[in-house]
Scaffold this active site. Structure first.
Site, PDB file in Angstrom:
ATOM      1  N   SER A   1      49.889  34.986  52.219  1.00  0.00           N
ATOM      2  CA  SER A   1      49.497  36.402  52.184  1.00  0.00           C
ATOM      3  C   SER A   1      49.887  37.065  53.495  1.00  0.00           C
ATOM      4  CB  SER A   1      47.988  36.535  52.003  1.00  0.00           C
ATOM      5  OG  SER A   1      47.582  37.880  52.233  1.00  0.00           O
TER       6      SER A   1
ATOM      7  N   TYR B   1      39.328  35.198  53.442  1.00  0.00           N
ATOM      8  CA  TYR B   1      40.647  35.177  52.785  1.00  0.00           C
ATOM      9  C   TYR B   1      41.753  34.901  53.802  1.00  0.00           C
ATOM     10  CZ  TYR B   1      44.474  36.790  49.759  1.00  0.00           C
ATOM     11  OH  TYR B   1      45.628  36.889  49.015  1.00  0.00           O
TER      12      TYR B   1
HETATM   13  P1  NDP Z   1      45.743  37.561  40.069  1.00  0.00           P
HETATM   14  O1  NDP Z   1      44.276  37.604  40.343  1.00  0.00           O
HETATM   15  O2  NDP Z   1      46.373  38.711  39.376  1.00  0.00           O
HETATM   16  O3  NDP Z   1      46.109  36.198  39.292  1.00  0.00           O
HETATM   17  C1  NDP Z   1      45.568  35.006  39.791  1.00  0.00           C
HETATM   18  C2  NDP Z   1      46.130  33.820  39.053  1.00  0.00           C
HETATM   19  O4  NDP Z   1      45.534  32.658  39.606  1.00  0.00           O
HETATM   20  C3  NDP Z   1      45.796  33.840  37.577  1.00  0.00           C
HETATM   21  O5  NDP Z   1      46.838  33.216  36.855  1.00  0.00           O
HETATM   22  C4  NDP Z   1      44.516  32.996  37.517  1.00  0.00           C
HETATM   23  O6  NDP Z   1      44.322  32.327  36.286  1.00  0.00           O
HETATM   24  C5  NDP Z   1      44.793  31.979  38.594  1.00  0.00           C
HETATM   25  N1  NDP Z   1      43.565  31.425  39.138  1.00  0.00           N
HETATM   26  C6  NDP Z   1      42.476  32.097  39.581  1.00  0.00           C
HETATM   27  N2  NDP Z   1      41.512  31.231  39.947  1.00  0.00           N
HETATM   28  C7  NDP Z   1      42.010  30.000  39.718  1.00  0.00           C
HETATM   29  C8  NDP Z   1      41.495  28.687  39.866  1.00  0.00           C
HETATM   30  N3  NDP Z   1      40.252  28.464  40.302  1.00  0.00           N
HETATM   31  N4  NDP Z   1      42.279  27.652  39.506  1.00  0.00           N
HETATM   32  C9  NDP Z   1      43.505  27.867  39.037  1.00  0.00           C
HETATM   33  N5  NDP Z   1      44.048  29.075  38.856  1.00  0.00           N
HETATM   34  C10 NDP Z   1      43.305  30.123  39.204  1.00  0.00           C
HETATM   35  O7  NDP Z   1      46.422  37.345  41.500  1.00  0.00           O
HETATM   36  P2  NDP Z   1      47.863  37.731  42.063  1.00  0.00           P
HETATM   37  O8  NDP Z   1      48.900  37.503  41.048  1.00  0.00           O
HETATM   38  O9  NDP Z   1      47.750  39.046  42.733  1.00  0.00           O
HETATM   39  O10 NDP Z   1      47.974  36.652  43.252  1.00  0.00           O
HETATM   40  C11 NDP Z   1      48.757  35.482  43.161  1.00  0.00           C
HETATM   41  C12 NDP Z   1      48.811  34.862  44.545  1.00  0.00           C
HETATM   42  O11 NDP Z   1      49.352  35.807  45.473  1.00  0.00           O
HETATM   43  C13 NDP Z   1      47.441  34.471  45.110  1.00  0.00           C
HETATM   44  O12 NDP Z   1      47.554  33.269  45.837  1.00  0.00           O
HETATM   45  C14 NDP Z   1      47.104  35.628  46.038  1.00  0.00           C
HETATM   46  O13 NDP Z   1      46.206  35.265  47.038  1.00  0.00           O
HETATM   47  C15 NDP Z   1      48.477  35.968  46.570  1.00  0.00           C
HETATM   48  N6  NDP Z   1      48.614  37.312  47.114  1.00  0.00           N
HETATM   49  C16 NDP Z   1      48.437  38.428  46.326  1.00  0.00           C
HETATM   50  C17 NDP Z   1      48.593  39.668  46.864  1.00  0.00           C
HETATM   51  C18 NDP Z   1      48.425  40.920  46.081  1.00  0.00           C
HETATM   52  O14 NDP Z   1      48.395  42.015  46.673  1.00  0.00           O
HETATM   53  N7  NDP Z   1      48.323  40.875  44.733  1.00  0.00           N
HETATM   54  C19 NDP Z   1      48.937  39.860  48.289  1.00  0.00           C
HETATM   55  C20 NDP Z   1      49.116  38.636  49.013  1.00  0.00           C
HETATM   56  C21 NDP Z   1      48.960  37.421  48.433  1.00  0.00           C
HETATM   57  P3  NDP Z   1      43.556  33.008  35.014  1.00  0.00           P
HETATM   58  O15 NDP Z   1      44.324  34.239  34.652  1.00  0.00           O
HETATM   59  O16 NDP Z   1      43.628  31.981  33.938  1.00  0.00           O
HETATM   60  O17 NDP Z   1      42.179  33.328  35.467  1.00  0.00           O
END
Ligand code: NDP
Length: 246
Positions: free
Chosen positions: A141, A155
């Protein structure tokens, strides 16, 4: 020419958001792709359908990365289902933001379990199975590099841990020809951080480009890192943040 023809990839948290975009992009480049989900079975199946429509193999696996056994088993099951594993994308993550005093012990344990311990366990399990040329790409991130205001203690701590992990993995696995890299997205329009959310204008203003990114802009960096063009890139942090850290 498809850069990932014949490669087999696992994307954790591939049911929506950035992970779904990465899974589809890797398949576009020729890879067979497994995705994990927790709640989003329907989303994961839609991603698999898109992968299969491109003539690639797609697999959806339920795995809660907060559980150590799921973090290990998701990699083992993906390798079995695909018949090998060349690329692991540690994408799944959870964001808990808020004042320091409001963060509970449960928050700390859950965020570190998913964002750090799960990444460590999945990476170790994958590394033990990957051939020469394998790739471990982790999604960090922008908040591991720059924390622009209060509320990010837990975070940012969890994402900063991935810097040390990635550098150490690169050192540990370099001799086997396995590359480990870390991608730092800036604000990206997903369920976690919607571009019409209450803090979106402030986040956009922190970028040089003055806007949110879209998941595909992160996926293209991951596709590069997973492919042969990035053969000499390891132990590195790649920033895809619209200039948030500039
Ligand atoms: P979302 O919340 O949109 O999606 C999260 C994904 O992770 C989903 O597929 C979800 O599965 C899965 N997930 C959540 N909890 C778990 C768990 N306990 N075990 C396994 N899978 C899990 O997030 P983003 O797409 O925005 O983020 C993806 C990555 O990018 C993350 O690591 C986030 O920290 C990072 N990030 C995002 C930013 C942003 O602005 N969006 C900025 C910087 C970093 P399900 O749908 O089945 O619940």
């Amino acid at each position: 020419m498809n850069a990932l023809n014949g490669k087999k990839a696992l994307v954790t948290g591939g049911s929506r958001g950035i992970g779904a975009a990465i899974a589809v992009r890797l398949a576009q480049e020729g890879a067979d792709v497994a995705v994990t989900y927790v709640q989003g079975e329907e989303g994961a199946r839609e991603v698999v359908a898109k992968i299969e429509a491109m003539g690639r193999r797609g697999v959806a696996l339920r795995a809660d990365l907060a559980l150590a056994e799921d973090a290990v088993a998701s990699v083992e099951r993906a390798e079995q289902a695909l018949g090998g594993l060349d690329v692991l994308v540690n994408n799944a993550g959870v964001g808990v933001l808020g004042p320091l005093g409001d963060i509970t012990l449960g928050d700390v344990d859950r965020v570190l379990a998913v964002n750090v311990r799960g990444v460590f366990l999945a990476s170790r399990t994958a590394a033990a199975r990957m051939p020469h040329g394998g790739r471990i790409v982790t999604i960090g991130s922008c908040m591991a590099q720059r924390v622009p205001g209060p509320g990010g203690t837990l975070y940012a701590m969890s994402k900063a841990a991935l810097i040390g992990l990635t550098k150490a993995l690169a050192r540990e696995l370099g001799g086997r020809g396995i590359n480990a890299t870390l991608v730092h997205p800036g604000p990206i329009d997903t369920d976690m951080n919607p571009a019409d959310g209450p803090t979106a204008p402030a986040q956009s203003a922190l970028t040089s480009l003055g806007r949110y990114g879209v998941a595909q802009e992160v996926a293209s960096m991951v596709a590069y890192l997973a492919g042969a063009e990035a053969s000499y890139v390891t132990g590195a942090e790649l920033t895809v943040d619209g200039g948030y850290a500039a």
